[in-house]
Motif scaffolding. Structure first.
Motif, PDB file in Angstrom:
ATOM      1  N   LEU A 137       0.124  16.644   1.831  1.00  0.00           N
ATOM      2  CA  LEU A 137      -0.575  15.522   2.449  1.00  0.00           C
ATOM      3  C   LEU A 137      -2.043  15.505   2.033  1.00  0.00           C
ATOM      4  O   LEU A 137      -2.596  14.445   1.724  1.00  0.00           O
ATOM      5  CB  LEU A 137      -0.454  15.574   3.971  1.00  0.00           C
ATOM      6  N   ALA A 138      -2.652  16.679   1.994  1.00  0.00           N
ATOM      7  CA  ALA A 138      -4.060  16.756   1.586  1.00  0.00           C
ATOM      8  C   ALA A 138      -4.233  16.241   0.164  1.00  0.00           C
ATOM      9  O   ALA A 138      -5.202  15.526  -0.139  1.00  0.00           O
ATOM     10  CB  ALA A 138      -4.571  18.189   1.715  1.00  0.00           C
ATOM     11  N   ALA A 139      -3.302  16.568  -0.718  1.00  0.00           N
ATOM     12  CA  ALA A 139      -3.386  16.087  -2.106  1.00  0.00           C
ATOM     13  C   ALA A 139      -3.174  14.576  -2.176  1.00  0.00           C
ATOM     14  O   ALA A 139      -3.897  13.873  -2.896  1.00  0.00           O
ATOM     15  CB  ALA A 139      -2.362  16.806  -2.980  1.00  0.00           C
ATOM     16  N   ILE A 140      -2.214  14.068  -1.445  1.00  0.00           N
ATOM     17  CA  ILE A 140      -1.933  12.631  -1.469  1.00  0.00           C
ATOM     18  C   ILE A 140      -3.103  11.847  -0.885  1.00  0.00           C
ATOM     19  O   ILE A 140      -3.438  10.769  -1.371  1.00  0.00           O
ATOM     20  CB  ILE A 140      -0.619  12.314  -0.721  1.00  0.00           C
ATOM     21  N   GLU A 141      -3.723  12.389   0.135  1.00  0.00           N
ATOM     22  CA  GLU A 141      -4.853  11.707   0.769  1.00  0.00           C
ATOM     23  C   GLU A 141      -6.045  11.542  -0.173  1.00  0.00           C
ATOM     24  O   GLU A 141      -6.921  10.724   0.086  1.00  0.00           O
ATOM     25  CB  GLU A 141      -5.256  12.442   2.047  1.00  0.00           C
ATOM     26  N   THR A 142      -6.083  12.297  -1.264  1.00  0.00           N
ATOM     27  CA  THR A 142      -7.172  12.143  -2.243  1.00  0.00           C
ATOM     28  C   THR A 142      -6.893  11.021  -3.237  1.00  0.00           C
ATOM     29  O   THR A 142      -7.787  10.643  -3.993  1.00  0.00           O
ATOM     30  CB  THR A 142      -7.406  13.446  -3.041  1.00  0.00           C
ATOM     31  N   LEU A 143      -5.660  10.494  -3.248  1.00  0.00           N
ATOM     32  CA  LEU A 143      -5.299   9.458  -4.211  1.00  0.00           C
ATOM     33  C   LEU A 143      -5.928   8.119  -3.849  1.00  0.00           C
ATOM     34  O   LEU A 143      -6.117   7.805  -2.675  1.00  0.00           O
ATOM     35  CB  LEU A 143      -3.777   9.305  -4.291  1.00  0.00           C
ATOM     36  N   THR A 144      -6.196   7.350  -4.878  1.00  0.00           N
ATOM     37  CA  THR A 144      -6.714   5.988  -4.701  1.00  0.00           C
ATOM     38  C   THR A 144      -5.722   5.029  -5.348  1.00  0.00           C
ATOM     39  O   THR A 144      -4.862   5.450  -6.142  1.00  0.00           O
ATOM     40  CB  THR A 144      -8.084   5.830  -5.386  1.00  0.00           C
ATOM     41  N   PRO A 145      -5.836   3.744  -5.067  1.00  0.00           N
ATOM     42  CA  PRO A 145      -4.945   2.781  -5.719  1.00  0.00           C
ATOM     43  C   PRO A 145      -4.998   2.859  -7.250  1.00  0.00           C
ATOM     44  O   PRO A 145      -3.984   2.640  -7.917  1.00  0.00           O
ATOM     45  CB  PRO A 145      -5.446   1.432  -5.200  1.00  0.00           C
TER      46      PRO A 145
ATOM     47  N   ASP B 130       0.847  -1.181   0.000  1.00  0.00           N
ATOM     48  CA  ASP B 130       0.000   0.000   0.000  1.00  0.00           C
ATOM     49  C   ASP B 130       0.889   1.239   0.000  1.00  0.00           C
ATOM     50  O   ASP B 130       1.106   1.858   1.035  1.00  0.00           O
ATOM     51  CB  ASP B 130      -0.936  -0.006   1.199  1.00  0.00           C
ATOM     52  N   VAL B 131       1.379   1.569  -1.175  1.00  0.00           N
ATOM     53  CA  VAL B 131       2.347   2.653  -1.293  1.00  0.00           C
ATOM     54  C   VAL B 131       1.783   3.983  -0.799  1.00  0.00           C
ATOM     55  O   VAL B 131       2.515   4.770  -0.194  1.00  0.00           O
ATOM     56  CB  VAL B 131       2.894   2.762  -2.740  1.00  0.00           C
ATOM     57  N   ILE B 132       0.519   4.245  -1.006  1.00  0.00           N
ATOM     58  CA  ILE B 132      -0.048   5.518  -0.562  1.00  0.00           C
ATOM     59  C   ILE B 132       0.019   5.613   0.962  1.00  0.00           C
ATOM     60  O   ILE B 132       0.531   6.594   1.512  1.00  0.00           O
ATOM     61  CB  ILE B 132      -1.495   5.704  -1.076  1.00  0.00           C
ATOM     62  N   ALA B 133      -0.458   4.589   1.651  1.00  0.00           N
ATOM     63  CA  ALA B 133      -0.448   4.603   3.121  1.00  0.00           C
ATOM     64  C   ALA B 133       0.976   4.632   3.666  1.00  0.00           C
ATOM     65  O   ALA B 133       1.269   5.358   4.623  1.00  0.00           O
ATOM     66  CB  ALA B 133      -1.203   3.403   3.667  1.00  0.00           C
ATOM     67  N   GLN B 134       1.864   3.864   3.068  1.00  0.00           N
ATOM     68  CA  GLN B 134       3.237   3.824   3.565  1.00  0.00           C
ATOM     69  C   GLN B 134       3.967   5.141   3.314  1.00  0.00           C
ATOM     70  O   GLN B 134       4.710   5.607   4.180  1.00  0.00           O
ATOM     71  CB  GLN B 134       3.973   2.634   2.980  1.00  0.00           C
ATOM     72  N   CYS B 135       3.755   5.737   2.152  1.00  0.00           N
ATOM     73  CA  CYS B 135       4.373   7.043   1.894  1.00  0.00           C
ATOM     74  C   CYS B 135       3.807   8.093   2.837  1.00  0.00           C
ATOM     75  O   CYS B 135       4.555   8.897   3.396  1.00  0.00           O
ATOM     76  CB  CYS B 135       4.185   7.444   0.438  1.00  0.00           C
ATOM     77  N   LEU B 136       2.494   8.102   3.014  1.00  0.00           N
ATOM     78  CA  LEU B 136       1.894   9.046   3.960  1.00  0.00           C
ATOM     79  C   LEU B 136       2.482   8.877   5.354  1.00  0.00           C
ATOM     80  O   LEU B 136       2.766   9.868   6.041  1.00  0.00           O
ATOM     81  CB  LEU B 136       0.375   8.875   4.001  1.00  0.00           C
ATOM     82  N   SER B 137       2.694   7.629   5.769  1.00  0.00           N
ATOM     83  CA  SER B 137       3.255   7.412   7.105  1.00  0.00           C
ATOM     84  C   SER B 137       4.649   8.015   7.218  1.00  0.00           C
ATOM     85  O   SER B 137       5.014   8.541   8.275  1.00  0.00           O
ATOM     86  CB  SER B 137       3.263   5.920   7.456  1.00  0.00           C
ATOM     87  N   MET B 138       5.428   7.960   6.153  1.00  0.00           N
ATOM     88  CA  MET B 138       6.761   8.572   6.155  1.00  0.00           C
ATOM     89  C   MET B 138       6.661  10.089   6.089  1.00  0.00           C
ATOM     90  O   MET B 138       7.332  10.801   6.833  1.00  0.00           O
ATOM     91  CB  MET B 138       7.590   8.045   4.986  1.00  0.00           C
ATOM     92  N   PHE B 139       5.815  10.587   5.171  1.00  0.00           N
ATOM     93  CA  PHE B 139       5.695  12.034   4.995  1.00  0.00           C
ATOM     94  C   PHE B 139       5.206  12.729   6.266  1.00  0.00           C
ATOM     95  O   PHE B 139       5.558  13.869   6.529  1.00  0.00           O
ATOM     96  CB  PHE B 139       4.753  12.369   3.836  1.00  0.00           C
ATOM     97  N   ARG B 140       4.397  12.041   7.043  1.00  0.00           N
ATOM     98  CA  ARG B 140       3.862  12.635   8.272  1.00  0.00           C
ATOM     99  C   ARG B 140       4.926  12.775   9.364  1.00  0.00           C
ATOM    100  O   ARG B 140       4.721  13.499  10.334  1.00  0.00           O
ATOM    101  CB  ARG B 140       2.674  11.814   8.776  1.00  0.00           C
TER     102      ARG B 140
ATOM    103  N   ILE C 123      -0.248  16.733  -8.652  1.00  0.00           N
ATOM    104  CA  ILE C 123      -1.414  17.355  -9.283  1.00  0.00           C
ATOM    105  C   ILE C 123      -1.376  17.145 -10.793  1.00  0.00           C
ATOM    106  O   ILE C 123      -2.394  16.818 -11.410  1.00  0.00           O
ATOM    107  CB  ILE C 123      -1.483  18.857  -8.930  1.00  0.00           C
ATOM    108  N   ALA C 124      -0.204  17.329 -11.403  1.00  0.00           N
ATOM    109  CA  ALA C 124      -0.086  17.161 -12.857  1.00  0.00           C
ATOM    110  C   ALA C 124      -0.470  15.751 -13.286  1.00  0.00           C
ATOM    111  O   ALA C 124      -1.228  15.568 -14.244  1.00  0.00           O
ATOM    112  CB  ALA C 124       1.332  17.495 -13.319  1.00  0.00           C
ATOM    113  N   ILE C 125       0.028  14.749 -12.574  1.00  0.00           N
ATOM    114  CA  ILE C 125      -0.287  13.365 -12.934  1.00  0.00           C
ATOM    115  C   ILE C 125      -1.750  13.063 -12.625  1.00  0.00           C
ATOM    116  O   ILE C 125      -2.462  12.489 -13.452  1.00  0.00           O
ATOM    117  CB  ILE C 125       0.655  12.373 -12.216  1.00  0.00           C
ATOM    118  N   ARG C 126      -2.200  13.475 -11.455  1.00  0.00           N
ATOM    119  CA  ARG C 126      -3.590  13.195 -11.068  1.00  0.00           C
ATOM    120  C   ARG C 126      -4.589  13.830 -12.037  1.00  0.00           C
ATOM    121  O   ARG C 126      -5.615  13.243 -12.366  1.00  0.00           O
ATOM    122  CB  ARG C 126      -3.847  13.717  -9.654  1.00  0.00           C
ATOM    123  N   ASP C 127      -4.264  15.018 -12.518  1.00  0.00           N
ATOM    124  CA  ASP C 127      -5.209  15.766 -13.349  1.00  0.00           C
ATOM    125  C   ASP C 127      -4.996  15.602 -14.843  1.00  0.00           C
ATOM    126  O   ASP C 127      -5.436  16.433 -15.621  1.00  0.00           O
ATOM    127  CB  ASP C 127      -5.164  17.250 -12.980  1.00  0.00           C
TER     128      ASP C 127
END
Length: 176
Positions: free
Chosen positions: A103-111, A3-13, A61-65
């Motif tokens: 963090l707010a932007a990353i938290e909007t990401l899904t798998p 779960d790269v999103i959760a693991q990255c968030l845990s590091m970024f926090r 943002i560029a990749i997401r959008d």
């Protein structure tokens, strides 16, 4: 990584607290460059501030959008590493504000977003997954770099323990 999103968030926090702790070191230690071509702890912190929104957040943002192209980044010409005008505490506050936005932007990401792609001007096609992994490694690398810079002045005077620091001793002859 499962779960790269959760693991990255845990590091970024953890980064704001880690930079806050580093920033409380003696100002002379923070500004001391370990050797030519390496950044001091305060320069590494300035680089973290420089890249937080203008590089990583913008790329998310560029990749997401839609994957629009985004430029490379050269800290020597685009950052403020050599022009630090803020105190360490001010830099940490700037970083904290920018990191909260990231963090707010990353938290909007899904798998499903992990396979989205963008075009890096120098590297070509990159995925969101690759960007998140690179960002986590980059973030941690500069914290380690700052900590390494802070330890440098203590190594030569550590007497018989100096050899334990051989991997970090910039003053030893290059016989490794």
């Amino acid at each position: 990584m499962s779960d790269v999103i959760a693991q990255c968030l845990s590091m970024f926090r953890t980064s704001v607290d880690r930079w806050s702790a580093i920033s409380r070191a003696d100002p002379a230690l923070l500004a001391r460059e370990p050797q030519p071509g390496e950044w001091s702890a305060i320069q590494a912190l300035q680089h973290a501030v420089d890249t937080e929104l203008t590089v990583f957040h913008a790329r998310i943002i560029a990749i997401r959008d839609g994957g629009g192209p985004f430029p490379g980044y050269d800290p020597a010409t685009q950052g403020h590493v050599d022009r630090i005008t803020s105190t360490p505490a001010e830099l940490v506050a700037q970083f904290a504000e920018r990191r909260a936005q990231s963090l707010a932007a990353i938290e909007t990401l899904t798998p499903d977003d992990l396979s989205r792609t963008g075009i890096h001007a120098e590297l070509g096609t990159v995925t969101m997954d690759q960007l998140l992994n690179q960002w986590a490694a980059h973030d941690t690398m500069h914290i380690v770099q700052a900590e390494r810079a802070l330890m440098q002045p203590f190594i030569p005077a550590s007497g018989p323990w100096r050899g334990y620091f051989a991997d970090h001793d910039v003053d030893l002859p290059a016989t490794r």
